[in-house]
Design an enzyme around this catalytic site. Structure first.
Site, PDB file in Angstrom:
ATOM      1  N   GLU A 152     -16.617  18.313  34.229  1.00  0.00           N
ATOM      2  CA  GLU A 152     -15.334  18.933  33.316  1.00  0.00           C
ATOM      3  C   GLU A 152     -15.048  18.635  32.148  1.00  0.00           C
ATOM      4  O   GLU A 152     -14.452  18.784  31.241  1.00  0.00           O
ATOM      5  CB  GLU A 152     -13.397  18.036  33.918  1.00  0.00           C
ATOM      6  CG  GLU A 152     -14.342  18.513  35.224  1.00  0.00           C
ATOM      7  CD  GLU A 152     -12.118  17.067  35.140  1.00  0.00           C
ATOM      8  OE1 GLU A 152     -11.842  17.712  36.843  1.00  0.00           O
ATOM      9  OE2 GLU A 152     -11.946  16.634  34.727  1.00  0.00           O
TER      10      GLU A 152
HETATM   11  C1  TNX Z   1     -11.855  14.891  39.002  1.00  0.00           C
HETATM   12  S1  TNX Z   1     -14.126  14.072  40.208  1.00  0.00           S
HETATM   13  C2  TNX Z   1     -12.231  14.193  37.799  1.00  0.00           C
HETATM   14  C3  TNX Z   1     -11.525  13.171  37.134  1.00  0.00           C
HETATM   15  C4  TNX Z   1     -10.369  12.864  37.703  1.00  0.00           C
HETATM   16  C5  TNX Z   1     -10.078  13.410  38.985  1.00  0.00           C
HETATM   17  C6  TNX Z   1      -9.126  13.147  40.140  1.00  0.00           C
HETATM   18  C7  TNX Z   1     -14.850  14.434  38.774  1.00  0.00           C
HETATM   19  C8  TNX Z   1     -16.001  14.365  38.576  1.00  0.00           C
HETATM   20  N1  TNX Z   1     -13.346  14.018  37.452  1.00  0.00           N
HETATM   21  O1  TNX Z   1     -11.426  13.065  36.176  1.00  0.00           O
HETATM   22  O2  TNX Z   1      -9.232  11.490  37.491  1.00  0.00           O
HETATM   23  O3  TNX Z   1     -10.876  14.446  39.496  1.00  0.00           O
HETATM   24  O4  TNX Z   1      -8.909  13.242  41.640  1.00  0.00           O
END
Ligand code: TNX
Length: 533
Positions: free
Chosen positions: A339
């Site tokens: 992300e």
């Molecule tokens: C996605 S999974 C994220 C996290 C969040 C999560 C909540 C990932 C690699 N990044 O930053 O905590 O979703 O479900």
């Protein structure tokens, strides 16, 4: 993100069935036991399902005179001591640990076709023997032995028994070498004692990797001597604005030591270049504009980025990775990489090209979230897939292509084993961006065939992440992890041939009383035929 709603079929509750007393030597003629003498748990009724089970013969009964025989190196004796420590409170028996005598519960190392973590358990009237090539194998065998005893063995006060282990042989070894549980200690901080509690809970299911998500926008949780404000300031709060916290190096070493005593390797994660607000808030010079943002206590993602063009960024990364690698006996260092919505693609690739060699320089192997496959994964790196069934084919193909080029995969599909997903719309904690994930859905998929175009050998294992935006207590963690963690652990350990929801749900149901005895408040899914309380 895509929304997806699964259904929650109800299965009729199975009546707590009265088990007949098996032909149990030693029980047949004695005085009628005061407690109901249940038949011993069948050898196959454990989670994860063993690779092979040959039932037969007389059960072994642990009594006041049973000894734990640990013949071999000190580590074998330590496992014997651990086992005796598990069994003493509820049995009330002395269970001395010794290296001589015959019969009793015997732990031994031997060469054989056990693999690095497999074991054999044989049980008969004269005793129970666990044999493995490695201490890790013996430890996993101890977890099987534990589950073959009545759930009340987990209680801390003397219980009636009897303490029988069914006769026969279990021959067992894992399908995958990497069987992980991830805990997000950044969004909410969890103390060393809380982490140890979770370690003990996952070890019962033969999980062997503890991935700690140590940094994120909301908190930096590990002391770094060369950048002290990361922890002292960056760790000072958490989601919702509470007090936060961080691990001193001594704390962290204690977690690593405790995990190792349960045969778990700690995989530390510093998430970069996104998810870095806590670091950016701690040091103005890490920001491209030289201005530190405020600490963040909300739950948005994707708004922060390290400053890729600035040299100081790489001084920071080098220092952090060097200090963390020095604290880490394990093989891996996780650099996040998910992300990074505030980092341009070019910068992302530049950053990862520069940071991965730093991990190698300090002797560790890179793990990254699967977005790393959009850059150039280093030789030997592992990518952790956290997409969904419905993730775009092109994204899956990018991961599959990296796998064909040698990048190993850890599977953490969010709509299957993200333990923070709500079970149903009525689940109070949790989130649902990846959908509602009932127990059956989290179990009913095959890691070996999950991503199209991935060679079988590329899948190194399965990991269940527990994100904590909505979870602040151990009770909260446990409610979301159990029962789904047990299913993820089984997918990582058990051969594909054992995969069967209808059989699994019965074995899973038998864990309920064990969790009750351990004080784990779990979700009593209507899909599972839990015995009545
Ligand atoms: C996605 S999974 C994220 C996290 C969040 C999560 C909540 C990932 C690699 N990044 O930053 O905590 O979703 O479900």
């Amino acid at each position: 993100m895509r929304r997806h709603h699964s259904t929650t079929p109800r299965t009729p509750r199975v009546l707590g069935c009265l088990l007949l007393l098996a032909a149990a030597g030693g029980l047949s003629l004695g005085p009628a036991p005061t407690a109901q003498a249940a038949a011993p748990t069948p050898l196959h009724r454990v989670v994860p399902a063993p690779a092979s089970v040959t039932p037969g013969g007389t059960p072994y009964r642990i009594t006041r005179t049973t000894r734990v025989r640990a013949d071999g190196p000190a580590e074998v004796r330590r496992i014997g001591t651990y086992l005796a420590g598990l069994l003493r409170p509820a049995t009330g028996y002395p269970l001395p640990v010794t290296d001589r005598g015959t019969g009793g519960i015997r732990l031994r190392l031997a060469s054989g076709d056990f693999g690095a973590e497999g074991y054999r358990l044989t049980s008969g009237a004269g005793g129970v023997t666990l044999t493995a090539r490695t201490p890790a194998g013996l430890f996993h065998g101890v977890q099987t032995l534990r589950q073959l005893l009545p759930a009340s063995v987990e209680r801390k006060t003397v219980q009636p028994g009897p303490w029988q282990i069914a006769g026969g042989t279990v021959q067992d070894r894992p399908r995958y070498a990497y069987r992980g549980a991830m805990l997000d200690v950044s969004r909410h901080f969890f103390t060393v004692a809380q982490v140890k509690r979770y370690i003990d809970q996952v070890a019962l299911y033969k999980v062997n990797e503890l991935h700690l998500h140590l940094s994120d926008d909301q908190g930096w949780r590990i002391a770094v001597d060369s950048w002290p404000r990361l922890a002292s300031y960056g760790g000072s709060t958490q989601v919702g604005g509470g007090r936060g916290g961080f691990y001193t190096k001594a704390d962290y070493r204690e977690i690593v030591r405790y995990a190792a005593s349960r045969y778990l390797e700690v995989v530390p994660e510093i998430d970069m270049p996104g998810h870095t607000n806590a670091a950016l808030a701690s040091y103005a010079r890490l920001n491209c504009d030289g201005v530190a943002p405020p600490l963040y206590t909300g739950t948005q993602v994707g708004f922060s980025s390290l400053c890729v063009p600035k040299e100081v960024t790489y001084d920071f990364v080098d220092d952090v990775i060097r200090e963390l690698a020095a604290l880490t006996p394990g093989r891996y260092l996780h650099i996040g990489g998910d992300e990074a919505h505030s980092t341009s693609h070019t910068d992302y690739v530049r950053f990862m090209d520069r940071v991965q060699p730093v991990v190698a320089r300090y002797g560790k192997t890179v793990i990254g979230w699967h977005q790393l496959t959009g850059a150039h994964p280093a030789r030997g790196a592992l990518a952790q897939y956290w997409g969904l069934d419905g993730t775009a084919a092109a994204e899956k193909e990018q991961v599959a292509q990296a796998a064909r080029n040698g990048t190993g995969l850890i599977l953490s599909p969010a709509d299957r084993i993200y333990l923070d997903m709500k079970y149903t719309s009525a689940t109070r904690p949790g989130t649902k961006w990846a959908g509602l994930v009932e127990v059956r859905r989290s179990y009913d998929w095959n890691p070996g065939a999950y991503l199209p175009g991935v060679p079988g050998g590329a899948v190194r294992g399965v990991e269940a992440p527990l994100w904590t935006e909505t979870l602040a207590t151990s009770a909260g963690l446990e409610y979301m992890a159990f029962p789904r963690l047990a299913g993820a652990a089984e997918l990582g350990w058990s051969p594909a041939a054992t995969h069967d929801w209808n059989a699994y749900k019965v074995r899973l149901a038998a864990q309920g009383p064990r969790w009750d005895a351990l004080g784990i408040r779990y979700y009593r899914s209507p899909q599972v035929p839990w015995p009545a309380r």
